[in-house]
Design a protein around this motif. Structure first.
Motif, short mmCIF file in Angstrom:
data_model
loop_
_atom_site.label_atom_id
_atom_site.label_comp_id
_atom_site.label_asym_id
_atom_site.label_seq_id
_atom_site.Cartn_x
_atom_site.Cartn_y
_atom_site.Cartn_z
N ASN A 40 0.83 -1.20 0.00
CA ASN A 40 0.00 0.00 0.00
C ASN A 40 0.86 1.25 0.00
N GLY A 41 0.47 2.21 -0.82
CA GLY A 41 1.19 3.48 -0.86
C GLY A 41 2.45 3.46 -1.70
N ALA A 42 2.71 2.34 -2.42
CA ALA A 42 3.95 2.23 -3.20
C ALA A 42 3.94 3.11 -4.44
N LYS A 44 1.24 2.52 -7.04
CA LYS A 44 0.56 1.80 -8.13
C LYS A 44 -0.55 2.63 -8.76
N THR A 45 -1.46 3.11 -7.89
CA THR A 45 -2.60 3.87 -8.42
C THR A 45 -2.14 5.12 -9.14
N THR A 46 -1.15 5.80 -8.59
CA THR A 46 -0.62 7.00 -9.24
C THR A 46 -0.11 6.67 -10.64
N THR A 47 0.63 5.57 -10.76
CA THR A 47 1.16 5.17 -12.07
C THR A 47 0.00 4.90 -13.04
P1 ATP Z 1 -2.75 1.69 -2.39
O1 ATP Z 1 -2.78 0.23 -2.70
O2 ATP Z 1 -2.80 1.97 -0.92
O3 ATP Z 1 -3.72 2.54 -3.19
P2 ATP Z 1 -0.69 2.56 -4.17
O4 ATP Z 1 0.50 1.73 -4.42
O5 ATP Z 1 -1.74 2.57 -5.21
O6 ATP Z 1 -1.29 2.18 -2.78
P3 ATP Z 1 -0.74 5.42 -4.44
O7 ATP Z 1 -2.21 5.49 -4.19
O8 ATP Z 1 -0.25 5.65 -5.81
O9 ATP Z 1 -0.17 4.02 -3.92
O10 ATP Z 1 -0.03 6.42 -3.43
C1 ATP Z 1 1.34 6.66 -3.43
C2 ATP Z 1 1.67 7.78 -2.46
O11 ATP Z 1 1.06 8.99 -2.89
C3 ATP Z 1 1.15 7.55 -1.05
O12 ATP Z 1 2.11 8.01 -0.16
C4 ATP Z 1 -0.10 8.41 -0.98
O13 ATP Z 1 -0.31 8.85 0.34
C5 ATP Z 1 0.23 9.54 -1.89
N1 ATP Z 1 -0.98 10.09 -2.57
C6 ATP Z 1 -1.83 9.40 -3.33
N2 ATP Z 1 -2.82 10.18 -3.82
C7 ATP Z 1 -2.58 11.42 -3.33
C8 ATP Z 1 -3.24 12.71 -3.47
N3 ATP Z 1 -4.33 12.84 -4.23
N4 ATP Z 1 -2.69 13.75 -2.81
C9 ATP Z 1 -1.57 13.62 -2.09
N5 ATP Z 1 -0.90 12.46 -1.90
C10 ATP Z 1 -1.39 11.36 -2.52
#
Ligand code: ATP
Length: 302
Positions: A40-42, A44-47
């Protein structure tokens, strides 16, 4: 090899304090099911959101179907289906009625609705309201919406999140079938390796915004086996450990077997013959099996 998705030097930050992605280079070969794995938080969703044009690119490049996302966004999105946040499903309507609404939005053929219902295993749900569906059925209907315009690529963010074991199995079968029969390339994210390793052919592991590994499942196992351990069962562990130590190999006893770091084939052969010459009995020599979960843990330092 041609890649369905290729990112180069993708970096992203939401705030100046925190770099969320750092130089991410993903290569998703055409026709594969690619697992995008990370805790979580790595990132993934951002990418995935960057890939879909839901976030504005800051640094780096994204190519999908060989075209730059920045200049061919509409063309790319027309051939791409995604499930990032749950789409709006109408609880008071049936699966068919839900798809008919999206069909008019997407302007695709009405006959596609029946095809999609079959594809996602909801053809027999009749008038049943979506509010009465299990989470797994809702998830499959959401994927159905993403499939209406017959995409070549599916981007799915944690589609098994919250599903029960049966729901997970059905989702896996659906994705496998879409890949095999409909020839759709799929990128699917997860934080659970155990859910993904039975499904994917290729894998990218992300940790703290950086890609730690990318390749086939086989590549990953091979790379890690070099760093694995060897386990030997003998009739006299102290003597065997002494012999290893005289060759600079330190060993420990686990479960009444001697365990030591992976050695080159030749060196291992020499050591084992020497042990036999010294009158030791060797009952079993085997590599210590590392399942993918422990490899993942090791790579992400969890
Ligand atoms: P998860 O499985 O928990 O969704 P993830 O691998 O998809 O994790 P992301 O959602 O891409 O991770 O988040 C990566 C980092 O960016 C985290 O530290 C998160 O707190 C931060 N983050 C994500 N979305 C935002 C936002 N809209 N504003 C600020 N920080 C964000």
């Amino acid at each position: 090899m041609s890649y369905c998705i290729e990112t180069r030097g993708l970096s992203y930050h939401y705030s100046k304090q925190e770099q969320v992605l750092n130089n991410v280079h993903l290569k998703v070969p055409e026709g594969t099911i690619y697992g995008f794995l990370g805790p979580n938080g790595a990132g993934k969703t951002t990418t995935l959101r960057l890939m879909l044009g839901l976030l504005k690119q800051q640094q780096g490049d994204i190519e999908i179907f060989g075209k730059k996302m920045s200049s061919h966004r509409m063309e790319i999105l027309q051939q791409l289906g995604s499930l990032i946040e749950s789409p709006s499903l109408y609880g008071h309507l049936s699966a068919r009625e839900n798809l008919l609404i999206w069909q008019t939005i997407y302007k695709c053929d009405k006959s596609r609705v029946e095809e999609v219902l079959k594809l996602v295993g909801l053809a027999e749900t009749g008038k049943k309201k979506v509010s009465k569906f299990s989470l797994g059925m809702k998830q499959r209907l959401s994927i159905g919406v993403a499939l209406l315009h017959s995409p070549k690529l599916l981007v799915l963010d944690e589609p098994t999140n919250g599903l029960d074991p049966q729901g997970i199995i059905e989702m896996r079968e659906l994705l496998r079938n879409l890949n095999r029969e409909e020839k759709i390339t799929i990128i699917v994210s997860s934080h659970l390796l155990s859910e993904i390793e039975k499904l994917v052919t290729h894998l990218g592991i992300i940790y703290k915004g950086e890609i730690q590994f990318q390749g086939t499942l086989e590549d990953l196992k091979k790379a890690r086996s070099q760093a694995g351990k060897i386990v030997v069962e003998t009739n006299n562990n102290p003597t065997f450990i002494q012999l290893l130590s005289s060759h600079g190999v330190s060993a420990v006893v686990e479960d009444r077997k001697v365990v030591f770091p992976f050695l080159e084939k030749e060196k291992l052969g020499d050591l084992l013959s020497e042990a036999v010459h010294k009158g030791l009995k060797l009952y079993e020599v085997s590599p210590m099996k590392e399942d993918l979960e422990s490899i993942f843990m090791e790579i992400t330092n969890q």
